[in-house]
Scaffold this motif. Structure first.
Motif, PDB file in Angstrom:
ATOM      1  N   GLY A 291       0.818  -1.101   0.118  1.00  0.00           N
ATOM      2  CA  GLY A 291       0.177   0.041   0.030  1.00  0.00           C
ATOM      3  C   GLY A 291       0.681   1.219   0.060  1.00  0.00           C
ATOM      4  N   LEU A 292       1.223   1.644  -1.099  1.00  0.00           N
ATOM      5  CA  LEU A 292       2.203   2.661  -1.106  1.00  0.00           C
ATOM      6  C   LEU A 292       1.207   4.135  -1.136  1.00  0.00           C
ATOM      7  CD1 LEU A 292       4.844   1.833  -3.948  1.00  0.00           C
ATOM      8  CD2 LEU A 292       4.748   1.193  -1.523  1.00  0.00           C
ATOM      9  N   GLU A 293       0.024   4.107  -1.914  1.00  0.00           N
ATOM     10  CA  GLU A 293      -1.025   5.099  -1.751  1.00  0.00           C
ATOM     11  C   GLU A 293      -0.383   6.381  -2.519  1.00  0.00           C
ATOM     12  OE1 GLU A 293      -2.859   3.265  -0.557  1.00  0.00           O
ATOM     13  OE2 GLU A 293      -1.986   2.106   1.025  1.00  0.00           O
ATOM     14  N   SER A 294       0.856   7.002  -2.352  1.00  0.00           N
ATOM     15  CA  SER A 294       1.214   7.978  -3.081  1.00  0.00           C
ATOM     16  C   SER A 294       2.635   8.340  -3.128  1.00  0.00           C
ATOM     17  CB  SER A 294       0.645   9.375  -2.114  1.00  0.00           C
ATOM     18  OG  SER A 294       1.038  10.599  -2.861  1.00  0.00           O
ATOM     19  N   PHE A 342      -0.045  14.788  -7.425  1.00  0.00           N
ATOM     20  CA  PHE A 342      -0.600  13.651  -8.552  1.00  0.00           C
ATOM     21  C   PHE A 342       0.555  13.246  -9.478  1.00  0.00           C
ATOM     22  CE2 PHE A 342      -3.038  12.444 -12.407  1.00  0.00           C
ATOM     23  CZ  PHE A 342      -3.816  11.526 -11.856  1.00  0.00           C
ATOM     24  N   ASN A 343       1.331  14.336  -9.855  1.00  0.00           N
ATOM     25  CA  ASN A 343       2.323  13.883 -10.867  1.00  0.00           C
ATOM     26  C   ASN A 343       3.675  12.949  -9.960  1.00  0.00           C
ATOM     27  OD1 ASN A 343       1.179  15.274 -12.786  1.00  0.00           O
ATOM     28  ND2 ASN A 343       2.135  17.221 -12.494  1.00  0.00           N
ATOM     29  N   ALA A 344       3.791  13.720  -8.612  1.00  0.00           N
ATOM     30  CA  ALA A 344       4.744  12.870  -7.943  1.00  0.00           C
ATOM     31  C   ALA A 344       4.583  11.365  -7.682  1.00  0.00           C
ATOM     32  CB  ALA A 344       4.816  13.317  -6.337  1.00  0.00           C
ATOM     33  N   THR A 345       3.136  11.055  -7.518  1.00  0.00           N
ATOM     34  CA  THR A 345       2.759   9.628  -7.569  1.00  0.00           C
ATOM     35  C   THR A 345       2.987   8.959  -8.877  1.00  0.00           C
ATOM     36  OG1 THR A 345       0.802   9.942  -6.138  1.00  0.00           O
ATOM     37  CG2 THR A 345       1.073   8.033  -7.482  1.00  0.00           C
ATOM     38  N   HIS A 346       2.939   9.509 -10.074  1.00  0.00           N
ATOM     39  CA  HIS A 346       3.264   9.101 -11.331  1.00  0.00           C
ATOM     40  C   HIS A 346       4.702   8.948 -11.784  1.00  0.00           C
ATOM     41  CE1 HIS A 346      -1.170   9.391 -11.749  1.00  0.00           C
ATOM     42  NE2 HIS A 346      -1.001   8.507 -12.513  1.00  0.00           N
TER      43      HIS A 346
END
Length: 495
Positions: A291-294, A342-346
């Protein structure tokens, strides 16, 4: 007493579950085994695999009907079937339990088709309620963890203490369900969680409690399932199977020492040491969900994950190095999430070489700290009635944007995820674990079956999305941008 224990799928999604993802109703099976031990006659009606209807239980003449209900897409099924059972057996008590009931007991109990609610673990509370109904030799007010109605007034008794000794409970009543009809065999060897993730129900439901079965007891259950159901693959369905490192190591060493040939997978917090990962791999662990989530540290801190991005990435690559297939769980669209988050997650997913991941849009589930945050900030209006929850869930899972990320950006990312669901896993495996494809020559039937299952899951994810779109059309004509709706994260058995 004759007791019928029920878990009900949402009829709109039943085809998805029947064809894609089914797992044992572990909570009900623990309840059933304890009640059987006390001499009660119990049947389990799991609508996820059981094609019978409520009217098919008329001959059984249940004297109590218990529902296991969590907040999610299948809440609608539990509401529907509770009403059906009430019509069939108007004098039979209907009891609701599990997470949704425990965090919203008064709202649940306010419905006319629900007579009692069990708050928290159900074994002892339900047994004492049955004892009251059968013999009347105790007072309802004395049954801890119970909610009920008297003359239309709701009464919520004091909480029941958590079960300290899980070893005292009998093994699940596997004989009450058709084990081989499920897509995988899952067992639960612990309860609770000490962590405080803000999107999770655990803080309200378990309040920091955690209890375990011993490593020896886990081995005993595995051996039983191997002997009686030819189990070759086990999934540990619990919040964090690896949290108790001492137990984890003892369990792995027992599997190795006794040469028990079983493949297994589990979910884990992304804080495993390389030595523990190596031991898990040696003991037959073939897959882990993280569960990394972000990928945003700000986002992780807001969600109270108490972990850093580098720590998570180190655990991920350790699992990959030891040839353990690793699924990553991502949450997007959460409150306060920015485009930068959001971009950091991707970007993190790119650093992980675009692994197989589950893409779940944030839903404010009751009992979680983020639900309370959303309510306090005026972002969410809680449903006034139990019957309003299904619409609430599908709206927030698919349309309502609680983040600062433009809806169009989330829509595009979710569509990309759905389109590449299966291909991404195959590509990652080819690059990082090419030895897996030797299975094609060593055991071609096994290989083809597993690839077929993955492709089937890919198709079911997209079919499920279309089903949700059709369902939403009854609420609104607005567009949808869900990843996997309503927080459902299927775990295909690729072993």
């Amino acid at each position: 007493m004759r007791v019928l224990l029920v878990t009900s799928p949402n009829p709109n999604y039943s085809a998805y579950y029947a064809k894609a993802y089914t797992n044992l109703p572990k909570g009900l099976l623990y309840l059933a085994s304890y009640l059987e031990q006390l001499g009660h006659e119990v049947k389990v009606y799991d609508g996820f695999v059981d094609e019978r209807k409520p009217e098919d239980f008329i001959d059984f003449k249940p004297q109590l009907i218990g529902f296991s209900v969590i907040t999610g897409p299948n809440l609608e099924g539990a509401i529907l079937q509770s009403k059906q059972f009430r019509a069939l057996f108007p004098a039979v008590p209907i009891v609701w339990g599990n997470v949704h009931t425990s965090v919203l007991p008064k709202q649940t109990l306010s419905e006319p088709y629900i007579d009692y609610v069990v708050i928290g673990a159900g074994e002892y509370t339900l047994a004492e309620l049955i004892d009251y109904l059968e013999k009347g030799d105790r007072k309802l007010n004395d049954i801890k963890g119970l909610g009920f109605k008297i003359d239309g007034q709701m009464v919520i008794n004091e909480p029941r203490p958590f079960i300290k000794d899980l070893e005292a409970l009998p093994d699940p009543a596997w004989h009450l369900v058709p084990v081989k009809k499920y897509s995988m065999i899952g067992i639960n060897t612990s309860r609770g969680c000490v962590h405080r993730c803000a999107f999770c129900y655990n803080k309200a439901y378990n309040k920091g409690y955690i209890g375990y079965l011993s490593a020896e007891r886990i081995i005993s259950q595995i051996e039983f399932l191997r002997q009686h159901y030819d189990a070759k693959y086990i999934r540990f369905d619990e919040d964090n199977f690896t949290f108790n490192r001492k137990r984890l190591r003892e369990f792995c060493n027992l599997l190795i020492e006794r040469k028990i040939k079983i493949s297994w997978n589990c979910d884990s917090r992304a804080d495993l040491s390389d030595a523990d990962v190596a031991l898990m791999a040696k003991a037959g662990c073939v897959a882990v969900g993280l569960g990394l989530e972000s990928g945003s540290q700000r986002g992780l801190d807001f969600m109270q994950k108490d972990i850093t991005v580098p720590e998570m990435e180190r655990t991920f690559w350790s699992l990959v190095k030891h040839k353990i297939r690793t699924s990553v769980y991502i949450i997007y669209g959460y409150p306060t999430e920015t485009v930068e988050d959001f971009n950091a997650t991707h970007e993190m997913l790119k650093r992980l070489d675009n692994p197989y991941y589950m893409y779940n849009r944030f839903v404010p589930f009751p009992g979680s700290a983020l639900y309370d945050y959303c309510v306090s900030q005026g972002m969410v209006t809680p449903p006034a009635r139990l019957d309003d929850w299904p619409e609430f869930l599908i709206e927030y899972a698919n349309k309502i944007n609680l983040s600062h990320v433009p809806t169009e950006m989330m829509t595009e990312a979710a569509a990309n995820w759905r389109a590449n669901y299966a291909a991404q896993r195959i590509r990652f495996t080819l690059k990082h674990n090419p030895e897996y494809f030797l299975t094609l020559f060593k055991n071609p039937l096994k290989f083809l079956r597993e690839v077929g299952e993955l492709i089937k899951f890919h198709g079911q994810v997209n079919k499920f999305y279309k089903t949700v779109q059709r369902k939403l059309s009854g609420f609104s004509s607005s567009s949808q941008d869900s990843g996997l709706p309503l927080g459902i994260a299927p775990k295909p058995k690729i072993s």
